[in-house]
Write a protein that holds these residues in place. Structure first.
Motif, PDB file in Angstrom:
ATOM      1  N   VAL A 221       0.846  -1.188   0.000  1.00  0.00           N
ATOM      2  CA  VAL A 221       0.000   0.000   0.000  1.00  0.00           C
ATOM      3  C   VAL A 221       0.893   1.253   0.000  1.00  0.00           C
ATOM      4  O   VAL A 221       0.884   2.051   0.933  1.00  0.00           O
ATOM      5  CB  VAL A 221      -0.980   0.008   1.189  1.00  0.00           C
ATOM      6  CG1 VAL A 221      -2.061   1.064   0.972  1.00  0.00           C
ATOM      7  CG2 VAL A 221      -1.632  -1.359   1.366  1.00  0.00           C
ATOM      8  N   GLY A 222       1.689   1.372  -1.059  1.00  0.00           N
ATOM      9  CA  GLY A 222       2.465   2.579  -1.296  1.00  0.00           C
ATOM     10  C   GLY A 222       1.651   3.522  -2.162  1.00  0.00           C
ATOM     11  O   GLY A 222       0.421   3.524  -2.102  1.00  0.00           O
ATOM     12  N   ASN A 223       2.320   4.300  -2.988  1.00  0.00           N
ATOM     13  CA  ASN A 223       1.603   5.268  -3.827  1.00  0.00           C
ATOM     14  C   ASN A 223       0.607   4.595  -4.763  1.00  0.00           C
ATOM     15  O   ASN A 223      -0.541   5.019  -4.888  1.00  0.00           O
ATOM     16  CB  ASN A 223       2.594   6.106  -4.629  1.00  0.00           C
ATOM     17  CG  ASN A 223       3.396   7.053  -3.760  1.00  0.00           C
ATOM     18  OD1 ASN A 223       2.953   7.423  -2.673  1.00  0.00           O
ATOM     19  ND2 ASN A 223       4.574   7.429  -4.212  1.00  0.00           N
TER      20      ASN A 223
ATOM     21  N   ASP B 131       6.777  16.766 -13.928  1.00  0.00           N
ATOM     22  CA  ASP B 131       6.838  17.741 -12.833  1.00  0.00           C
ATOM     23  C   ASP B 131       7.738  17.247 -11.702  1.00  0.00           C
ATOM     24  O   ASP B 131       8.534  18.006 -11.136  1.00  0.00           O
ATOM     25  CB  ASP B 131       5.436  18.015 -12.285  1.00  0.00           C
ATOM     26  CG  ASP B 131       4.540  18.739 -13.284  1.00  0.00           C
ATOM     27  OD1 ASP B 131       5.080  19.338 -14.245  1.00  0.00           O
ATOM     28  OD2 ASP B 131       3.311  18.696 -13.109  1.00  0.00           O
ATOM     29  N   THR B 132       7.609  15.953 -11.365  1.00  0.00           N
ATOM     30  CA  THR B 132       8.423  15.378 -10.291  1.00  0.00           C
ATOM     31  C   THR B 132       9.900  15.386 -10.666  1.00  0.00           C
ATOM     32  O   THR B 132      10.773  15.676  -9.834  1.00  0.00           O
ATOM     33  CB  THR B 132       7.967  13.944  -9.988  1.00  0.00           C
ATOM     34  OG1 THR B 132       6.592  13.963  -9.586  1.00  0.00           O
ATOM     35  CG2 THR B 132       8.800  13.317  -8.882  1.00  0.00           C
TER      36      THR B 132
ATOM     37  N   GLN C  32      15.742  20.379  -9.455  1.00  0.00           N
ATOM     38  CA  GLN C  32      15.865  21.640  -8.720  1.00  0.00           C
ATOM     39  C   GLN C  32      16.318  21.398  -7.281  1.00  0.00           C
ATOM     40  O   GLN C  32      17.167  22.122  -6.752  1.00  0.00           O
ATOM     41  CB  GLN C  32      14.527  22.381  -8.739  1.00  0.00           C
ATOM     42  CG  GLN C  32      14.136  22.913 -10.109  1.00  0.00           C
ATOM     43  CD  GLN C  32      12.728  23.472 -10.129  1.00  0.00           C
ATOM     44  OE1 GLN C  32      11.871  23.096  -9.321  1.00  0.00           O
ATOM     45  NE2 GLN C  32      12.452  24.368 -11.088  1.00  0.00           N
ATOM     46  N   GLY C  33      15.752  20.364  -6.657  1.00  0.00           N
ATOM     47  CA  GLY C  33      16.133  20.027  -5.293  1.00  0.00           C
ATOM     48  C   GLY C  33      17.587  19.614  -5.185  1.00  0.00           C
ATOM     49  O   GLY C  33      18.281  19.943  -4.216  1.00  0.00           O
ATOM     50  N   PHE C  34      18.077  18.890  -6.197  1.00  0.00           N
ATOM     51  CA  PHE C  34      19.477  18.459  -6.203  1.00  0.00           C
ATOM     52  C   PHE C  34      20.410  19.666  -6.179  1.00  0.00           C
ATOM     53  O   PHE C  34      21.364  19.723  -5.399  1.00  0.00           O
ATOM     54  CB  PHE C  34      19.747  17.602  -7.443  1.00  0.00           C
ATOM     55  CG  PHE C  34      21.186  17.209  -7.607  1.00  0.00           C
ATOM     56  CD1 PHE C  34      21.734  16.179  -6.867  1.00  0.00           C
ATOM     57  CD2 PHE C  34      21.999  17.893  -8.509  1.00  0.00           C
ATOM     58  CE1 PHE C  34      23.062  15.819  -7.027  1.00  0.00           C
ATOM     59  CE2 PHE C  34      23.335  17.544  -8.666  1.00  0.00           C
ATOM     60  CZ  PHE C  34      23.865  16.506  -7.925  1.00  0.00           C
TER      61      PHE C  34
ATOM     62  N   LYS D 248      13.821  16.085  -2.271  1.00  0.00           N
ATOM     63  CA  LYS D 248      12.517  16.148  -2.928  1.00  0.00           C
ATOM     64  C   LYS D 248      12.016  14.742  -3.238  1.00  0.00           C
ATOM     65  O   LYS D 248      12.778  13.894  -3.721  1.00  0.00           O
ATOM     66  CB  LYS D 248      12.612  16.944  -4.241  1.00  0.00           C
ATOM     67  CG  LYS D 248      12.988  18.403  -4.078  1.00  0.00           C
ATOM     68  CD  LYS D 248      11.823  19.216  -3.552  1.00  0.00           C
ATOM     69  CE  LYS D 248      12.133  20.697  -3.528  1.00  0.00           C
ATOM     70  NZ  LYS D 248      10.993  21.504  -3.071  1.00  0.00           N
ATOM     71  N   ASN D 249      10.728  14.494  -2.959  1.00  0.00           N
ATOM     72  CA  ASN D 249      10.082  13.235  -3.351  1.00  0.00           C
ATOM     73  C   ASN D 249      10.871  12.014  -2.899  1.00  0.00           C
ATOM     74  O   ASN D 249      11.152  11.115  -3.683  1.00  0.00           O
ATOM     75  CB  ASN D 249       9.871  13.222  -4.869  1.00  0.00           C
ATOM     76  CG  ASN D 249       9.110  14.428  -5.349  1.00  0.00           C
ATOM     77  OD1 ASN D 249       7.999  14.684  -4.914  1.00  0.00           O
ATOM     78  ND2 ASN D 249       9.723  15.197  -6.241  1.00  0.00           N
ATOM     79  N   GLU D 250      11.234  12.006  -1.631  1.00  0.00           N
ATOM     80  CA  GLU D 250      12.022  10.902  -1.090  1.00  0.00           C
ATOM     81  C   GLU D 250      11.240   9.597  -1.134  1.00  0.00           C
ATOM     82  O   GLU D 250      10.053   9.553  -0.800  1.00  0.00           O
ATOM     83  CB  GLU D 250      12.401  11.219   0.348  1.00  0.00           C
ATOM     84  CG  GLU D 250      13.309  10.164   0.986  1.00  0.00           C
ATOM     85  CD  GLU D 250      13.706  10.526   2.407  1.00  0.00           C
ATOM     86  OE1 GLU D 250      14.511   9.775   2.995  1.00  0.00           O
ATOM     87  OE2 GLU D 250      13.221  11.551   2.922  1.00  0.00           O
TER      88      GLU D 250
END
Length: 213
Positions: A38-40, A194-195, A201-203, A209-211
């Motif tokens: 039951v992940g994403n 988008d992800t 950008q987070g890098f 981001k989005n861990e």
């Protein structure tokens, strides 16, 4: 799940004769859907199952969804009318949904795998279909998928035993195979884009981001 329940594959074949014999299906409302992993993706399955009136149970080591009833793997297999694998592929899950385990399920259970083919060996699924234990199988993922896909695209390479079994089952009215395409919508592709941009950008900003957990 809906297509297998309503015998859609056979319905399409009967259209030219407008014959309804042998086409009586079942409704999903009131049935038990067990989502393993039951992940994403699994959470989306929980939402969809509830939306068509199913009682949904989850199987996962981490209980992330607060209003979901969780069960053990064995309990889930025993109670399911529909069993969905959204599990990640790990050393533990590889081959987990094999014939020995699935033989504990109710006769006629529908099995769907949208995660990784190696979790549910196709030779075992074929045996359970032939025994009549599985009422239907829906797969969007396959064992040795890269080699299998390349063979279908180009006709080159030698098919593995799992690939030969897949081709022997593809026309079975109780089986639905799709080419690892469940993700493929305009909206999903935009979310992936988008992800990806957020991660880049987070890098550069040294932000997480989005861990993935």
């Amino acid at each position: 799940i809906l297509a297998l329940s309503k015998r859609l594959k056979k319905q399409i074949r009967h259209f030219e004769r407008f014959n309804r014999d042998g086409l009586t299906g079942t409704e999903c409302a009131g049935k038990i859907l067990v989502v393993l992993g039951v992940g994403n993706i699994g959470r989306e399955m929980v939402s969809l199952g509830r939306g068509i009136g199913m009682r949904v149970l989850g199987g996962d080591l981490v209980k992330r969804v607060k209003d979901l009833e969780y069960v053990t793997l064995e309990e889930g297999i025993r109670s399911a009318d529909v069993l969905v694998s959204a599990l990640p592929l790990t050393e533990t899950t590889k081959g987990m949904l094999n014939a020995a385990r699935l033989r504990k399920a109710r006769k006629g259970v529908l099995f769907v795998n949208v995660s990784r083919g190696e979790i549910s060996p196709i030779a075992d699924l074929k045996a359970l279909l032939e025994e009549g234990l599985l009422g239907g199988v829906g797969l969007d993922v396959y064992e040795e998928e890269g080699v299998f896909a390349e063979h279908l695209r180009s006709g080159e390479g030698t098919l593995s035993e799992s690939g030969k079994i897949l081709l022997s089952l593809k026309d079975d009215e109780h089986v639905l195979f799709t080419p690892h395409n469940a993700f493929n919508s305009t909206q999903a592709l935009q979310r992936i884009l988008d992800t990806t941009i957020e991660n880049i950008q987070g890098f550069y900003k040294k932000e997480t981001k989005n861990e993935v957990r």
